[in-house]
Design an enzyme around this catalytic site. Sequence first.
Site, PDB file in Angstrom:
ATOM      1  N   ASP A 158       0.721  -1.146   0.111  1.00 10.12           N
ATOM      2  CA  ASP A 158      -0.069   0.041   0.143  1.00 10.12           C
ATOM      3  C   ASP A 158       0.696   1.289   0.200  1.00 10.12           C
ATOM      4  O   ASP A 158       2.244   1.324   0.230  1.00 10.12           O
ATOM      5  CB  ASP A 158      -0.923   0.068   1.190  1.00 10.12           C
ATOM      6  CG  ASP A 158      -2.309   0.664   0.800  1.00 10.12           C
ATOM      7  OD1 ASP A 158      -2.363   1.507  -0.055  1.00 10.12           O
ATOM      8  OD2 ASP A 158      -3.149   0.388   1.650  1.00 10.12           O
ATOM      9  N   ASP A 217     -10.526   2.810  -3.649  1.00  5.08           N
ATOM     10  CA  ASP A 217     -11.096   1.481  -2.791  1.00  5.08           C
ATOM     11  C   ASP A 217     -12.345   1.339  -3.452  1.00  5.08           C
ATOM     12  O   ASP A 217     -13.169   2.143  -3.353  1.00  5.08           O
ATOM     13  CB  ASP A 217     -10.839   1.514  -1.306  1.00  5.08           C
ATOM     14  CG  ASP A 217      -9.547   1.384  -0.946  1.00  5.08           C
ATOM     15  OD1 ASP A 217      -8.598   1.408  -1.696  1.00  5.08           O
ATOM     16  OD2 ASP A 217      -9.589   1.269   0.317  1.00  5.08           O
TER      17      ASP A 217
END
Length: 413
Positions: A158, A217
Amino acid sequence: MVESPVLFILSLCILYANALDNGLALTPPMGWLHWERFRCETDCRQFPFDCISEELFKAMADKMASDGYLDAGYEYLIMDDCWLAMERDSEGRLQPDPDRFPSGIKALADYVHAKGLKFGIYEDYGTKTCAGYPGSLNNLEIDAQTFAEWGVDYLKFDGCNVTPDESMEAGHLEMAGYLNETGREIVFSCEFPLYRGNKANYSVAIEACNLWRNYNDIEDSWISVTNIVNHYKQNGDKYVTVAGPGHWNDPDMLIIGNFGLSLDQSKAQMTIWSIWAAPLIMSVDLRTIKGEFKAILLNKHAIKINQDALGIQGHLQTTIDNIDVWVKPVLPTVGGEFSYAVGFVSNRDDGYPFRLEFALRDFGLNNSAGYVLTDAFVSDETTQVKSDDTLEVFVNPTGAVLWHLVANEEKNH
Ligand SMILES: *[C@@H]1O[C@H](CO)[C@@H](O)[C@H](O)[C@H]1NC(C)=O
Ligand SMILES: *[C@@H]1O[C@H](CO)[C@@H](O)[C@H](O)[C@H]1NC(C)=O
């Protein structure tokens, strides 16, 4: 656009001379990831069934192996954020939360491998993960080694808590190098293009990563799916050219089987992700998923289209009466013509199956000997169709129809 399959494939090889050379993800990765459905629930006392713990991943591994997902191609079981302890160990190594992962990550990876699955893990390039656990910055090499020693096969990396964000490209190339040096085959899933936005260097993404996120997301709603689709429509030219075997755009998880999508919307997500050659990463409770949603995830025609060895990301061919027509060239090629997948996805909400009339030639499907057509979500039956035939589909509101069209050989030559 595409004149000859051979020339097209040759040009891809030239474009990707610097692609990550780990031999992995030659077709889009398929698997299961906990984030969308299970988030960061760490309270195992109150939520023993749903908390992020070794029990959750063992239960999902059992289901992937026993309920047909592994057989269909879903092979990576991947942990997302919130598995870590708040501190590294005395030797500076990452360690899992001791209450929720009492057996350790190596034992969990062994369990997953014994089921015939591969094991994926999550870290973050920055000082902390998005949920506030220790990040990898300044520890890239030892973390790569730790993952390899544990038996990790896939790393989702990430990009929270990174300053300045210009450092991300170089940092990800460095991490790719450390992963390579472990000697273990580890799929590298990156997120820096999402964080870098228009400034993302996709040459680096191709060189360092097997797949990468480029947008927000996904969440459990049709609106979230359509936001992602609209982003891809706006960036279609850029994204289609950077995708290929070993390096994929990742529009994020399949949310099929959860709370937010209807059956038709689930078919739409499966259709678009298949046409895009997107990673098929489920995020759903496999213990409780209903059969009709499971059938969509396991649809063998959609998976075959997604996993086509050419690895061409399909494009939006046209939009007619608010029905998007997505086209993906696939194998086999016959005399200079591709076979195809065509996805009809409805942006309409006016309450009835919308009839679309067309000829395949309108969408650039010109094979003179015609095609063998399978209607992916209807049945395995096939029919013969020609480029100039007048054809019709009925597309439900916010639903989709997915056609697989295999080019016929020219006869009598
Ligand atoms: C490491 O990189 C080399 C050269 O790019 C490649 O041949 C090799 O397969 C890679 N090894 C792993 C484990 O990824
Ligand atoms: C992107 O990365 C490549 C490869 O590292 C480099 O050659 C190129 O200059 C970079 N492009 C930009 C705009 O920074």
